[in-house]
Design a protein around this motif. Structure first.
Motif, mmCIF file in Angstrom:
data_model
loop_
_atom_site.group_PDB
_atom_site.id
_atom_site.type_symbol
_atom_site.label_atom_id
_atom_site.label_comp_id
_atom_site.label_asym_id
_atom_site.label_seq_id
_atom_site.Cartn_x
_atom_site.Cartn_y
_atom_site.Cartn_z
ATOM 1 N N ILE A 41 -29.600 65.326 63.096
ATOM 2 C CA ILE A 41 -28.393 64.667 63.589
ATOM 3 C C ILE A 41 -28.100 63.493 62.660
ATOM 4 N N ASP A 42 -26.851 63.397 62.241
ATOM 5 C CA ASP A 42 -26.397 62.339 61.339
ATOM 6 C C ASP A 42 -25.187 61.675 61.999
ATOM 7 N N ILE A 43 -25.298 60.386 62.297
ATOM 8 C CA ILE A 43 -24.174 59.657 62.884
ATOM 9 C C ILE A 43 -23.679 58.625 61.874
ATOM 10 N N GLY A 44 -22.454 58.820 61.415
ATOM 11 C CA GLY A 44 -21.839 57.878 60.497
ATOM 12 C C GLY A 44 -20.791 57.043 61.207
ATOM 13 N N GLY A 45 -19.900 56.439 60.426
ATOM 14 C CA GLY A 45 -18.858 55.627 61.016
ATOM 15 C C GLY A 45 -17.741 56.442 61.620
ATOM 16 N N GLY A 46 -17.394 57.573 60.967
ATOM 17 C CA GLY A 46 -16.266 58.358 61.418
ATOM 18 C C GLY A 46 -16.621 59.700 62.012
ATOM 19 N N SER A 47 -17.824 60.183 61.751
ATOM 20 C CA SER A 47 -18.183 61.520 62.231
ATOM 21 C C SER A 47 -19.669 61.599 62.517
ATOM 22 N N ALA A 48 -20.040 62.653 63.228
ATOM 23 C CA ALA A 48 -21.445 62.977 63.457
ATOM 24 C C ALA A 48 -21.644 64.436 63.066
ATOM 25 N N GLN A 49 -22.809 64.725 62.531
ATOM 26 C CA GLN A 49 -23.134 66.078 62.112
ATOM 27 C C GLN A 49 -24.402 66.550 62.812
ATOM 28 N N ILE A 50 -24.463 67.834 63.098
ATOM 29 C CA ILE A 50 -25.707 68.464 63.509
ATOM 30 C C ILE A 50 -25.894 69.681 62.621
ATOM 31 N N CYS A 51 -27.080 69.834 62.095
ATOM 32 C CA CYS A 51 -27.342 70.955 61.192
ATOM 33 C C CYS A 51 -28.827 71.253 61.213
ATOM 34 N N GLY A 52 -29.171 72.406 60.668
ATOM 35 C CA GLY A 52 -30.581 72.748 60.631
ATOM 36 C C GLY A 52 -30.838 74.107 60.032
ATOM 37 N N ALA A 53 -32.114 74.408 59.901
ATOM 38 C CA ALA A 53 -32.548 75.701 59.365
ATOM 39 C C ALA A 53 -33.796 76.120 60.108
ATOM 40 N N ARG A 54 -33.905 77.394 60.387
ATOM 41 C CA ARG A 54 -35.078 77.921 61.073
ATOM 42 C C ARG A 54 -36.108 78.482 60.095
ATOM 43 N N ALA A 55 -35.798 78.426 58.800
ATOM 44 C CA ALA A 55 -36.754 78.897 57.800
ATOM 45 C C ALA A 55 -36.562 78.088 56.533
ATOM 46 N N ILE A 56 -37.633 77.819 55.824
ATOM 47 C CA ILE A 56 -37.517 77.081 54.579
ATOM 48 C C ILE A 56 -37.116 78.026 53.456
ATOM 49 N N GLY A 57 -36.719 77.434 52.323
ATOM 50 C CA GLY A 57 -36.357 78.247 51.164
ATOM 51 C C GLY A 57 -34.885 78.157 50.863
ATOM 52 N N THR A 58 -34.329 79.215 50.270
ATOM 53 C CA THR A 58 -32.954 79.169 49.801
ATOM 54 C C THR A 58 -31.943 79.044 50.922
ATOM 55 N N ASP A 59 -32.299 79.412 52.166
ATOM 56 C CA ASP A 59 -31.356 79.266 53.268
ATOM 57 C C ASP A 59 -30.898 77.822 53.412
ATOM 58 N N CYS A 60 -31.808 76.879 53.167
ATOM 59 C CA CYS A 60 -31.464 75.472 53.307
ATOM 60 C C CYS A 60 -30.522 75.017 52.202
ATOM 61 N N ASN A 61 -30.642 75.607 51.035
ATOM 62 C CA ASN A 61 -29.874 75.141 49.890
ATOM 63 C C ASN A 61 -28.590 75.919 49.661
ATOM 64 N N GLN A 62 -28.561 77.179 50.040
ATOM 65 C CA GLN A 62 -27.391 78.027 49.830
ATOM 66 C C GLN A 62 -27.014 78.719 51.133
ATOM 67 N N PRO A 63 -26.528 77.961 52.121
ATOM 68 C CA PRO A 63 -26.214 78.588 53.406
ATOM 69 C C PRO A 63 -25.107 79.623 53.288
ATOM 70 N N THR A 64 -25.275 80.743 53.957
ATOM 71 C CA THR A 64 -24.259 81.784 53.985
ATOM 72 C C THR A 64 -24.014 82.180 55.427
#
Length: 299
Positions: free
Chosen positions: A127-150
């Motif tokens: 969870i990332d809370i900034g001044g104008g927005s908040a984000q939620i993101c994640g990955a259930r497996a390590i590797g290229t999924d984290c770097n090249q989401p499809t």
């Protein structure tokens, strides 16, 4: 390769030097100016003239610092610039600067960089809370999924217009924490997907000034997870400080947005049923910098 990097956020602007040496990513201490690009944006839909000038001056200050160090400057702008109808008034003058590479991030890109910086290739939820927005993101497996989401990867990223500056403008003056939390929930929940939309996995990380400041107040080493059980009492203590929040050494630049941002965090933890969140100072600035450096200037 060494370069300078700039996060043009909705609440603050942050500068960092970073390098790849011997295959290892190294980054320096971050410098920050609280310039409030998102101030007034919720009501008007535009960056105000005062915020425009304040933020241009801050960006140019860091640009001159990078120039003095002989470094190219790679910058990204986030929620306030993304959402403002008059964003080109702010971005256009910056695009003409030599050795200044400016990127306007989508909410999903903002989330992915934050995850790359915080999780560092590991699985988990952020969870990332900034001044104008908040984000939620994640990955259930390590590797290229984290770097090249499809579309078929295990990575997910969502962004919502519920940052701490917007929350402050939504709430106005706060006199009763329970009433304020109810108002935040009424504002936030219609903007969020169903809680079971994602399959969230531990560990849970938290980044952004709201989360790291609250985490540092709880534990200066950031080793104590944030949970509803310690977050809500902390927000009550901060509310009881009243005007004294401005004198708190950790709240000088965010004394007026820390409670609204904390209530947004409380709503997100509750809605997504996240039991604890470990704050970390590594965030989207590190994620963006490492990707730029490893791509060899291909951003």
């Amino acid at each position: 390769m060494t370069a300078a990097f700039l996060d043009i956020g909705s609440n603050s602007i942050r500068y960092m030097r970073a390098a790849i040496e011997g295959g290892h990513f190294l980054c320096g201490k971050k410098r920050r100016v609280t310039a409030r690009l998102a101030e007034g944006l919720l009501e008007s839909g535009c960056i105000s003239p005062a915020a425009l000038q304040r933020n241009l001056a801050a960006v140019l200050q860091f640009y001159q610092l990078a120039q003095g160090e002989g470094l190219a400057l790679y910058a990204y702008a986030t929620s306030a610039a993304r959402d403002a109808r008059n964003r080109e008034e702010f971005l256009a003058p910056l695009r003409d600067l030599p050795d200044f590479h400016l990127h306007l991030l989508s909410g999903e890109e903002e989330a992915r960089y934050a995850f790359l910086g915080a999780a560092r290739g590991r699985a988990g939820t952020l969870i990332d809370i900034g001044g104008g927005s908040a984000q939620i993101c994640g990955a259930r497996a390590i590797g290229t999924d984290c770097n090249q989401p499809t579309a078929t990867s295990n990575f997910f990223a969502e962004s919502f217009p519920i940052g701490c500056v917007r929350a402050k403008e939504c709430l106005g003056e706060i006199n009763d924490l329970d009433v304020a939390y109810a108002r935040i929930r009424d504002w936030v929940l219609p903007l969020l997907p169903r809680a079971d939309t994602y399959t969230l996995s531990a560990p849970y990380y938290g980044v952004g000034g709201t989360i790291t400041t609250l985490g540092t107040i709880l534990d200066t080493s950031l080793q104590t997870p944030i949970a509803p059980e310690n977050l809500y009492p902390l927000l009550r203590q901060l509310l009881d400080l009243g005007a004294g929040r401005a004198a708190h050494p950790l709240l000088r630049d965010r004394h007026d947005v820390i409670i609204p941002g904390g209530l947004v965090l409380m709503a997100l933890l509750s809605h997504f049923r996240i039991p604890t969140l470990l704050p970390t100072h590594r965030d989207g600035l590190e994620g963006f910098a490492e990707e730029v450096l490893r791509d060899g200037n291909n951003k």
